[in-house]
Write a protein that holds these residues in place. Structure first.
Motif, PDB file in Angstrom:
ATOM      1  N   GLY A 120     -28.593  37.031 -12.521  1.00 23.60           N
ATOM      2  CA  GLY A 120     -27.476  36.175 -12.114  1.00 23.60           C
ATOM      3  C   GLY A 120     -26.150  36.712 -12.631  1.00 23.60           C
ATOM      4  O   GLY A 120     -25.151  36.768 -11.897  1.00 23.60           O
ATOM      5  N   GLU A 121     -26.122  37.134 -13.894  1.00 24.94           N
ATOM      6  CA  GLU A 121     -24.882  37.681 -14.465  1.00 24.94           C
ATOM      7  C   GLU A 121     -24.494  38.995 -13.787  1.00 24.94           C
ATOM      8  O   GLU A 121     -23.322  39.317 -13.680  1.00 24.94           O
ATOM      9  N   MET A 122     -25.500  39.754 -13.332  1.00 23.52           N
ATOM     10  CA  MET A 122     -25.204  40.983 -12.589  1.00 23.52           C
ATOM     11  C   MET A 122     -24.582  40.659 -11.230  1.00 23.52           C
ATOM     12  O   MET A 122     -23.657  41.323 -10.776  1.00 23.52           O
ATOM     13  N   TRP A 123     -25.078  39.605 -10.613  1.00 24.54           N
ATOM     14  CA  TRP A 123     -24.655  39.278  -9.243  1.00 24.54           C
ATOM     15  C   TRP A 123     -23.258  38.670  -9.214  1.00 24.54           C
ATOM     16  O   TRP A 123     -22.377  39.138  -8.478  1.00 24.54           O
ATOM     17  N   LYS A 124     -23.059  37.639 -10.034  1.00 27.92           N
ATOM     18  CA  LYS A 124     -21.796  36.882  -9.937  1.00 27.92           C
ATOM     19  C   LYS A 124     -21.168  36.580 -11.295  1.00 27.92           C
ATOM     20  O   LYS A 124     -20.260  35.761 -11.387  1.00 27.92           O
ATOM     21  N   GLY A 125     -21.657  37.194 -12.358  1.00 27.80           N
ATOM     22  CA  GLY A 125     -21.156  36.852 -13.689  1.00 27.80           C
ATOM     23  C   GLY A 125     -20.456  37.999 -14.383  1.00 27.80           C
ATOM     24  O   GLY A 125     -19.720  38.774 -13.756  1.00 27.80           O
ATOM     25  N   GLY A 126     -20.708  38.133 -15.681  1.00 26.73           N
ATOM     26  CA  GLY A 126     -20.031  39.133 -16.503  1.00 26.73           C
ATOM     27  C   GLY A 126     -20.294  40.569 -16.067  1.00 26.73           C
ATOM     28  O   GLY A 126     -19.515  41.461 -16.381  1.00 26.73           O
ATOM     29  N   GLY A 127     -21.396  40.779 -15.345  1.00 26.69           N
ATOM     30  CA  GLY A 127     -21.743  42.138 -14.908  1.00 26.69           C
ATOM     31  C   GLY A 127     -21.534  42.344 -13.419  1.00 26.69           C
ATOM     32  O   GLY A 127     -22.080  43.285 -12.832  1.00 26.69           O
TER      33      GLY A 127
END
Ligand code: ZN
Length: 312
Positions: A120-127
């Protein structure tokens, strides 16, 4: 045309649910209670029911749903089978098979919740914008997720990304919940920081705002921000373990970004800077400039990542 996906994050007390467009826009989110009684056998029917209800409410037909992704607090194999999930009272469970049947054939994929949060963080978060990342979640324990080329690394036993149980202090005398000694979780979770604080405060002779009887991880970081000398010592100890561990992981995986999330990460940029200082010292030359960033999605990382499981 399939335009929607559901992201479901099953926790021990609530099931978080998200309705997404396939481009990652969150259209709606809600929660239902997790009914763990009777070996957790109500959980999947409850999930199916809430999905059907939402489809009806929004006028979404089955053909418009590309899939349902599910995050589970336990190891998941082949994106389909749960090995076990103690908090849900589940043993081995063919989750995808069962939920697909309940949903009349809508495709289902599952993943471990910490791994899914990393996705999730890769898709739309910090990543966002990357395809290779390490995420570390500093909560009551320490969770993690490894994404390589856009895919979760689950490993041979579903234990990929269990970086909280990497041994960072072989001399440790106290046992970790996992049975080993010296795990990262023992020194960088909220409880681990309190333990470090109590050890340091027990020997301390300098003035400090910290109280050994009631100290919390938040107190430590608040003290650090207020330039308390003893809090600084504790944060530096914490950062020495976490920064070093991240440098070791980076030497193996060479990620584009390292994302730090979980309750402890609420301490914000000062925490990142303390960890980064150690990281830069210990990291392999090519990885020294790898950014370490805060997670952005907070408690929604799980539903985003679950949805991403079924978005190609
Ligand atoms: Zn452990």
């Amino acid at each position: 045309m399939s335009s929607f996906v559901f992201g479901i994050d099953i926790g021990g007390t609530t099931v978080k649910c998200g309705l997404f467009s396939v481009d990652g826009t969150l259209n709606d989110k809600w929660e239902i209670k997790t009914r763990t009684e009777n070996e957790g056998k109500h959980i999947l029917p409850d999930v199916a029911e809430t999905i059907y209800k939402k489809m009806e409410e929004k006028g979404i037909k089955k053909e418009q749903v590309a899939g349902v992704g599910v995050g589970v607090p336990g190891p998941v194999m082949n994106e389909r089978e749960v090995t076990m999930a103690v908090n849900l009272h589940w043993g081995h469970l063919k989750l995808a098979d069962q939920l697909e049947e309940l949903l009349g054939g809508i495709p289902v994929k599952a993943g471990n919740d910490a791994n899914v949060a990393a996705l999730g963080e890769m898709w739309k978060g910090g990543g966002e914008g990357t395809r290779n990342l390490i995420m570390v979640t500093l909560g009551t324990g320490v969770g993690g997720g490894i994404i390589v080329d856009g895919k979760i690394v689950t490993g041979a036993h579903g234990a990929g990304g269990e970086i909280g149980h990497a041994c960072v202090n072989p001399a440790e005398k106290i046992q970790c919940n996992c049975g080993n000694y010296g795990c990262l979780e023992q020194v960088s979770s909220a409880t681990g920081i309190v333990r470090l604080a109590k050890d340091i405060l027990a020997e301390n002779t300098e003035p400090t705002v910290l109280d050994v009887a009631s100290v919390s991880a938040k107190d430590v970081f608040d003290g650090y921000k207020a330039q308390d000398v003893v809090a600084k010592k504790i944060v530096e100890k914490f950062a020495s373990y976490l920064g070093n561990a991240l440098a070791v992981f980076a030497a193996v995986l060479d990620p584009e970004v390292i994302v730090v999330g979980g309750g402890v990460s609420k301490a914000g940029e000062p925490l990142i800077q303390a960890v980064e200082k150690v990281y830069k010292k210990d990291a392999f030359l090519s990885c020294k400039e790898t950014p370490i960033v805060l997670a952005k999605l907070d408690n929604d990382a799980g539903i985003y990542g679950a949805a991403k499981l079924v978005v190609e």
